[in-house]
Motif scaffolding. Sequence first.
Motif, PDB file in Angstrom:
ATOM      1  N   GLY A 268     -60.458  -2.664 -36.223  1.00  0.00           N
ATOM      2  CA  GLY A 268     -59.568  -3.342 -37.159  1.00  0.00           C
ATOM      3  C   GLY A 268     -60.247  -3.495 -38.504  1.00  0.00           C
ATOM      4  O   GLY A 268     -61.286  -2.884 -38.771  1.00  0.00           O
ATOM      5  N   GLY A 269     -59.663  -4.298 -39.379  1.00  0.00           N
ATOM      6  CA  GLY A 269     -60.253  -4.534 -40.696  1.00  0.00           C
ATOM      7  C   GLY A 269     -59.478  -3.836 -41.791  1.00  0.00           C
ATOM      8  O   GLY A 269     -58.300  -3.535 -41.649  1.00  0.00           O
ATOM      9  N   THR A 270     -60.168  -3.568 -42.897  1.00  0.00           N
ATOM     10  CA  THR A 270     -59.566  -2.908 -44.043  1.00  0.00           C
ATOM     11  C   THR A 270     -60.313  -1.613 -44.315  1.00  0.00           C
ATOM     12  O   THR A 270     -61.538  -1.601 -44.398  1.00  0.00           O
ATOM     13  CB  THR A 270     -59.641  -3.805 -45.294  1.00  0.00           C
ATOM     14  N   CYS A 271     -59.563  -0.551 -44.478  1.00  0.00           N
ATOM     15  CA  CYS A 271     -60.129   0.767 -44.755  1.00  0.00           C
ATOM     16  C   CYS A 271     -59.834   1.091 -46.214  1.00  0.00           C
ATOM     17  O   CYS A 271     -58.676   1.204 -46.617  1.00  0.00           O
ATOM     18  CB  CYS A 271     -59.496   1.793 -43.831  1.00  0.00           C
ATOM     19  N   LEU A 272     -60.867   1.240 -47.024  1.00  0.00           N
ATOM     20  CA  LEU A 272     -60.697   1.542 -48.436  1.00  0.00           C
ATOM     21  C   LEU A 272     -60.714   3.057 -48.642  1.00  0.00           C
ATOM     22  O   LEU A 272     -61.648   3.738 -48.208  1.00  0.00           O
ATOM     23  CB  LEU A 272     -61.818   0.904 -49.249  1.00  0.00           C
ATOM     24  N   ILE A 273     -59.678   3.575 -49.320  1.00  0.00           N
ATOM     25  CA  ILE A 273     -59.596   5.006 -49.571  1.00  0.00           C
ATOM     26  C   ILE A 273     -59.194   5.242 -51.022  1.00  0.00           C
ATOM     27  O   ILE A 273     -58.576   4.397 -51.654  1.00  0.00           O
ATOM     28  CB  ILE A 273     -58.590   5.700 -48.634  1.00  0.00           C
ATOM     29  N   ASP A 274     -59.549   6.395 -51.541  1.00  0.00           N
ATOM     30  CA  ASP A 274     -59.173   6.804 -52.890  1.00  0.00           C
ATOM     31  C   ASP A 274     -57.811   7.490 -52.793  1.00  0.00           C
ATOM     32  O   ASP A 274     -57.711   8.645 -52.382  1.00  0.00           O
ATOM     33  CB  ASP A 274     -60.216   7.765 -53.449  1.00  0.00           C
ATOM     34  N   TYR A 275     -56.735   6.774 -53.134  1.00  0.00           N
ATOM     35  CA  TYR A 275     -55.369   7.278 -52.953  1.00  0.00           C
ATOM     36  C   TYR A 275     -54.482   6.784 -54.085  1.00  0.00           C
ATOM     37  O   TYR A 275     -54.478   5.610 -54.419  1.00  0.00           O
ATOM     38  CB  TYR A 275     -54.806   6.796 -51.618  1.00  0.00           C
ATOM     39  N   THR A 276     -53.755   7.706 -54.666  1.00  0.00           N
ATOM     40  CA  THR A 276     -52.759   7.373 -55.662  1.00  0.00           C
ATOM     41  C   THR A 276     -51.472   8.083 -55.285  1.00  0.00           C
ATOM     42  O   THR A 276     -51.476   9.330 -55.173  1.00  0.00           O
ATOM     43  CB  THR A 276     -53.198   7.834 -57.071  1.00  0.00           C
ATOM     44  N   PRO A 277     -50.381   7.345 -55.048  1.00  0.00           N
ATOM     45  CA  PRO A 277     -49.119   8.025 -54.651  1.00  0.00           C
ATOM     46  C   PRO A 277     -48.516   8.839 -55.785  1.00  0.00           C
ATOM     47  O   PRO A 277     -48.796   8.660 -56.923  1.00  0.00           O
ATOM     48  CB  PRO A 277     -48.196   6.881 -54.272  1.00  0.00           C
TER      49      PRO A 277
END
Length: 136
Positions: free
Chosen positions: A127-136
């Motif tokens: 669980g937790g928070t997954c940080l990703i480089d994403y721009t829609p």
Amino acid sequence: MTRLAHVCIESVDLDATEQFYARLGLSRQFDFRNLQGEPIGYYLRFDDVSFLEVVRVSDVKAEGRVMHFAIETDDIDGLRERLVAGGHAPSEKTLGADQTWVVTCRDPSGILIELQEYGENSMQFRGGTCLIDYTP
């Protein structure tokens, strides 16, 4: 209990689609036929309760396409090797931001498949928070 029952995808070539997914370990569970007895699709079996429904179409429509789906495996290297042996072009294995090993490949209809091998640090377990480089 609620769980995913199946994902339905479109296919312009039922045989090629079945052969592709057979390399990933799926087997045909049952067929769909029209009233004239012509094949129009089938269910492929992941396990006892998870399936992939494949329906024949004359042209895969972008608006009906699945963005991607993931298949969990405990042997991502072996699965990748089977795809290469079958003439498919899977990506190299990478460790995702969620700490899960990933290989990607497209099926014969162009649908993106993620093959995932979970490890003890995979966020799917922690669980937790997954940080990703994403721009829609």
